[in-house]
Scaffold this active site. Structure first.
Site, PDB file in Angstrom:
ATOM      1  N   TYR A 154       1.567   5.349  -2.538  1.00  0.00           N
ATOM      2  CA  TYR A 154       1.879   6.813  -2.265  1.00  0.00           C
ATOM      3  C   TYR A 154       3.264   7.165  -2.684  1.00  0.00           C
ATOM      4  O   TYR A 154       3.503   8.330  -2.848  1.00  0.00           O
ATOM      5  CB  TYR A 154       1.554   7.118  -0.773  1.00  0.00           C
ATOM      6  CG  TYR A 154       0.003   6.784  -0.615  1.00  0.00           C
ATOM      7  CD1 TYR A 154      -0.863   7.529  -1.306  1.00  0.00           C
ATOM      8  CD2 TYR A 154      -0.302   5.898   0.481  1.00  0.00           C
ATOM      9  CE1 TYR A 154      -2.332   7.159  -0.962  1.00  0.00           C
ATOM     10  CE2 TYR A 154      -1.711   5.714   0.749  1.00  0.00           C
ATOM     11  CZ  TYR A 154      -2.742   6.430  -0.156  1.00  0.00           C
ATOM     12  OH  TYR A 154      -3.901   6.086  -0.135  1.00  0.00           O
ATOM     13  N   HIS A 180       0.769  -1.218   0.046  1.00  0.00           N
ATOM     14  CA  HIS A 180       0.110   0.007   0.067  1.00  0.00           C
ATOM     15  C   HIS A 180       0.829   1.323   0.004  1.00  0.00           C
ATOM     16  O   HIS A 180       0.647   2.191  -0.935  1.00  0.00           O
ATOM     17  CB  HIS A 180      -1.066   0.002   0.928  1.00  0.00           C
ATOM     18  CG  HIS A 180      -1.962   1.261   1.023  1.00  0.00           C
ATOM     19  ND1 HIS A 180      -2.700   1.234  -0.281  1.00  0.00           N
ATOM     20  CD2 HIS A 180      -2.007   2.465   1.359  1.00  0.00           C
ATOM     21  CE1 HIS A 180      -3.182   2.623  -0.203  1.00  0.00           C
ATOM     22  NE2 HIS A 180      -2.783   3.358   0.768  1.00  0.00           N
ATOM     23  N   ARG A 195      -9.765 -10.218 -13.170  1.00  0.00           N
ATOM     24  CA  ARG A 195      -8.387  -9.704 -13.576  1.00  0.00           C
ATOM     25  C   ARG A 195      -7.592 -10.744 -13.521  1.00  0.00           C
ATOM     26  O   ARG A 195      -7.650 -11.887 -13.504  1.00  0.00           O
ATOM     27  CB  ARG A 195      -8.078  -8.687 -12.390  1.00  0.00           C
ATOM     28  CG  ARG A 195      -7.745  -9.134 -11.163  1.00  0.00           C
ATOM     29  CD  ARG A 195      -7.130  -8.121 -10.018  1.00  0.00           C
ATOM     30  NE  ARG A 195      -6.104  -7.634 -10.321  1.00  0.00           N
ATOM     31  CZ  ARG A 195      -5.085  -6.924  -9.225  1.00  0.00           C
ATOM     32  NH1 ARG A 195      -5.625  -7.029  -8.049  1.00  0.00           N
ATOM     33  NH2 ARG A 195      -3.974  -6.525  -9.470  1.00  0.00           N
ATOM     34  N   ARG A 196      -6.160 -10.311 -13.982  1.00  0.00           N
ATOM     35  CA  ARG A 196      -5.248 -11.220 -14.015  1.00  0.00           C
ATOM     36  C   ARG A 196      -5.291 -12.695 -14.837  1.00  0.00           C
ATOM     37  O   ARG A 196      -4.825 -13.915 -14.351  1.00  0.00           O
ATOM     38  CB  ARG A 196      -4.677 -11.637 -12.594  1.00  0.00           C
ATOM     39  CG  ARG A 196      -4.178 -10.529 -11.833  1.00  0.00           C
ATOM     40  CD  ARG A 196      -3.608 -10.993 -10.397  1.00  0.00           C
ATOM     41  NE  ARG A 196      -3.140 -10.176  -9.593  1.00  0.00           N
ATOM     42  CZ  ARG A 196      -3.249  -9.878  -8.331  1.00  0.00           C
ATOM     43  NH1 ARG A 196      -4.121 -10.727  -7.748  1.00  0.00           N
ATOM     44  NH2 ARG A 196      -2.494  -9.044  -7.637  1.00  0.00           N
ATOM     45  N   HIS A 224      -9.114   0.691 -11.384  1.00  0.00           N
ATOM     46  CA  HIS A 224      -8.748   1.600 -10.426  1.00  0.00           C
ATOM     47  C   HIS A 224      -7.455   2.182 -10.547  1.00  0.00           C
ATOM     48  O   HIS A 224      -7.305   3.437 -10.458  1.00  0.00           O
ATOM     49  CB  HIS A 224      -9.183   1.083  -8.875  1.00  0.00           C
ATOM     50  CG  HIS A 224      -8.266   1.615  -7.880  1.00  0.00           C
ATOM     51  ND1 HIS A 224      -8.676   3.040  -7.407  1.00  0.00           N
ATOM     52  CD2 HIS A 224      -7.298   1.284  -6.986  1.00  0.00           C
ATOM     53  CE1 HIS A 224      -7.983   3.173  -6.495  1.00  0.00           C
ATOM     54  NE2 HIS A 224      -7.127   2.327  -6.368  1.00  0.00           N
ATOM     55  N   PHE A 225      -6.385   1.311 -10.678  1.00  0.00           N
ATOM     56  CA  PHE A 225      -5.066   1.783 -10.758  1.00  0.00           C
ATOM     57  C   PHE A 225      -4.756   2.266 -11.990  1.00  0.00           C
ATOM     58  O   PHE A 225      -3.709   2.718 -11.960  1.00  0.00           O
ATOM     59  CB  PHE A 225      -4.066   0.661  -9.853  1.00  0.00           C
ATOM     60  CG  PHE A 225      -3.862  -0.768 -10.663  1.00  0.00           C
ATOM     61  CD1 PHE A 225      -3.190  -0.729 -11.866  1.00  0.00           C
ATOM     62  CD2 PHE A 225      -4.299  -1.905 -10.084  1.00  0.00           C
ATOM     63  CE1 PHE A 225      -2.870  -1.765 -12.553  1.00  0.00           C
ATOM     64  CE2 PHE A 225      -4.193  -3.144 -10.737  1.00  0.00           C
ATOM     65  CZ  PHE A 225      -3.448  -3.197 -12.033  1.00  0.00           C
ATOM     66  N   HIS A 226      -5.288   2.064 -12.925  1.00  0.00           N
ATOM     67  CA  HIS A 226      -5.026   2.917 -14.012  1.00  0.00           C
ATOM     68  C   HIS A 226      -5.440   4.352 -14.001  1.00  0.00           C
ATOM     69  O   HIS A 226      -4.892   4.914 -14.846  1.00  0.00           O
ATOM     70  CB  HIS A 226      -5.532   1.948 -15.381  1.00  0.00           C
ATOM     71  CG  HIS A 226      -4.740   1.193 -15.960  1.00  0.00           C
ATOM     72  ND1 HIS A 226      -5.009  -0.325 -15.374  1.00  0.00           N
ATOM     73  CD2 HIS A 226      -3.452   0.744 -16.801  1.00  0.00           C
ATOM     74  CE1 HIS A 226      -4.013  -1.097 -15.868  1.00  0.00           C
ATOM     75  NE2 HIS A 226      -3.243  -0.401 -16.602  1.00  0.00           N
TER      76      HIS A 226
END
Ligand code: HAS
Ligand code: CU
Length: 574
Positions: A239, A235, A449-450, A386-388
């Site tokens: 950041y 996590h 996913r994956r 989300h992470f794209h």
């Protein structure tokens, strides 16, 4: 001269030629990773939706690992070290202490990347026993060749040394200057402190478990333990990608908008909050892991909700600074000031669109973070959606946009074409709107996913009013636009470098904040205090879950002698 006012007349590369060389090398390393990573991205996107299939589905995981590792580890972190070197040097207005040491950490990082890259690429060649199809979340039970773990370890050691370099510059500056830590340096130092705390988890995991296991020194590991140690790091690493983008939004974007940062104290508060809250939340990636008690998951969720605060503060401060810029440029009204912003400047438009997308990415993050809603989206295509938006747009698009702004002061070249630059950032935005929206929706109907074969054996997902074919088409079109956008970005840069050096200078001074450091409480600069609080929170969030995981599953998996020791330790602490 104070550190925030490096004169516009002098380009960074004239004032600090040696440092500019390291910054350039770091950025180029990032862009090489970006190019190869983007190629892997288009291959896998088109393969997954079944449009263009020239790789074997078994190789999909090698491509996916290459894509993930190169983009979220190499591209982001090489860019970060370049940017942080620039930021510390310019904001302290002093060269690094020993440029050979600076090159040494850069080369260490390159060596680590090459080792890990060779291990991953080995996966394409069946005749050699080297592979690392473990994805960027490289926890057990997936196992990679030792070269991969060794490469990661070397890379991370490189980043630790880089951090030491920046701290050393600051220690020397502090012995010669009074006053507050210059804002950019403050951001770098707090980000690095967070990184030192976060990488403890991955260092333990790699050095004590994954590497010995892959070398055959130990014959098994406790998979839940390696997952938990990974997410302890996994996590805060997000950041670590985001902090350089925030550094740019706080210190560069206001000036490109024609104004000044709204509040230096708020910026400091945000970075302190990230330092103390980023790590004790990793279990929000493990809501579905059996073997971690619900109570610990609940604590992680609560901490995560607090962690929204610094980003919400950022949304406020950055938009307020942009509004200030727009009003300086003659903008008026409640919202019509938006039209007065420099939308023709690719550096501005790229960063603004990145911020806009981050509002959506942050929202899907809030959904992820809810323990109960997470059950709906975990392990589905929602998560890559989300992470794209977050790392793939808020971070990546900001880095590309910032490169346009940094180019003249690092290379003495003007951008070859602002029009192509503008077109490129907008194309990224459009591509990502299509791709990530479709991914989120696909996730909601349960598409996993994956996997190279999402429709296992022809299983028909019910996509409601739309169809899976429509979602696939959006992923394919979006992915293609993203790839073309990277090609335009790199092409524009390369042609710029082939042009003749420019004469004169460009103004790259960063004006001081409207509410400056003098308005912020001194305690914000007390880094030891924040580190102590961060460590305490980590201990509170992790000691019991890790104790329980080891007690249940053994330090090195089932049946080891560690059992009684840990059980008695648990009795003492509970
Ligand atoms: Fe996340 C999964 C929760 C932020 C990256 N996240 C991931 C994964 C990645 C990732 C890579 O709780 C997948 C890992 C894997 O492979 O399994 N995430 C959150 C939350 C936030 C968040 C609560 N994530 C990020 C950032 C990332 C990132 C940042 C990369 C850089 N995430 C999760 C959870 C999961 C997860 C669960 C696990 C899911 C699962 O089940 O597997 C928050 O930090 C978000 C806060 C953000 C906001 C937005 C504020 C808005 C701003 C915009 C300002 C506007 C501007 C421009 C500047 C509240 C700051 C305005 C423009 C104008 C024109 C006016
Ligand atoms: Cu997370």
């Amino acid at each position: 001269m104070t550190s925030e006012e490096l004169p516009g007349e002098e380009l960074f590369l004239d004032r600090f030629p040696d440092e500019a060389q390291v910054v350039r090398a770091s950025l180029w390393s990032a862009f090489v990773a970006l190019g190869i990573g983007a190629l892997a991205g288009i291959v896998q996107a088109l393969h997954r939706v079944g449009y263009v299939r020239f790789i074997d589905s078994a190789d999909y995981y090698t491509v996916l690992t290459l894509h993930g590792v190169l983009l979220v580890i190499s591209f982001t972190i090489f860019f970060l070290v370049g940017l942080f070197t620039w930021a510390v040097t310019r904001s302290l207005d002093r060269p690094v202490e020993n440029i050979r040491f600076t090159w040494a950490w850069y080369l260490t990082m390159v060596a680590g990347t090459v080792l890990a890259g060779v291990a991953i690429l080995g996966g394409f060649v069946d005749s050699i026993p080297i592979s690392a199809d473990v994805l960027f979340t490289f926890y057990a039970p997936l196992q990679a060749h030792p070269l991969f773990y060794a490469g990661l370890a070397v890379f991370i050691i490189g980043t630790w040394l880089a951090g030491f370099d920046w701290f050393r510059s600051w220690w020397i500056w502090r012995s010669e200057n009074d006053g507050r830590i210059p804002l950019q340096t403050f951001m770098v130092l707090t980000s690095m402190l967070m990184w030192y705390i976060a990488t403890i988890g991955v260092a333990i995991s790699v050095v004590f478990f994954l590497l010995p296991w892959s070398l055959g020194i130990i014959d098994q590991v406790n998979p839940l333990l390696t997952r938990t140690l990974f997410w302890y790091f996994g996590h805060p690493v997000v950041y670590f990608w985001l902090m350089p983008a925030y550094l740019l939004w706080y210190t560069v974007l206001p000036s490109i908008s024609g104004g000044r940062l709204f509040s230096d104290p708020l910026a400091r508060v945000v970075f302190v909050l990230f330092l103390i809250l980023s790590t004790p939340v990793g279990i929000h990636h493990q809501y579905l892991d059996p073997g971690i008690a619900e109570g610990f998951k609940f604590i992680a969720m609560t901490n995560t909700m607090f962690l929204l605060l610094p980003s919400l503060l950022t949304a406020f401060t950055v938009v307020a600074s942009m509004e200030h810029g727009a009003r300086q440029r003659g903008g008026e009204g409640y919202l019509s000031w938006l039209g007065a912003l420099p939308w023709r400047d690719p550096a501005f438009t790229g960063m603004a669109l990145a911020g806009l997308m981050f509002a959506a990415g942050g929202f899907s993050g809030m959904v992820n973070a809810g323990m109960n809603i997470n059950y709906l989206i975990h392990n589905t295509l929602w998560v890559p959606g989300h992470f794209h938006l977050t790392v793939g747009t808020a971070v990546a698009l900001t880095f590309m946009a910032a490169t346009y702004w940094l180019l003249p002061q690092l290379t003495r070249r003007r951008l070859y074409s602002r029009t192509i630059g503008l077109f490129q950032v907008v194309m990224w935005f459009v591509g990502m709107v299509l791709m990530s929206n479709a991914m989120h929706r696909a996730g909601l109907v349960g598409i996993p996913r994956r996997t190279a074969e999402p429709q296992y054996d022809g299983f028909a997902f019910d996509a409601g009013l739309s169809s899976v074919a429509e979602l696939d088409a959006q992923v394919a079109i979006g992915g293609t636009l993203l790839f073309v956008s990277v090609v335009l970005f790199l092409g524009n840069l390369i042609i710029s470098l082939l042009e003749d050096p420019m004469e004169g200078t460009v103004d790259r001074s960063l004006p001081p904040a409207l509410s400056g450091p003098e308005d912020s409480p001194e305690v914000l600069d007390n880094l030891s205090l924040w580190v102590a609080i961060a460590l305490l929170l980590v201990l509170l969030a992790y000691s019991l879950p890790i104790g329980a995981i080891v007690a249940d599953g053994g330090l090195f998996g089932p049946g080891t002698e560690s059992y009684p020791v840990v059980l008695s330790w648990l009795e003492v602490v509970t």
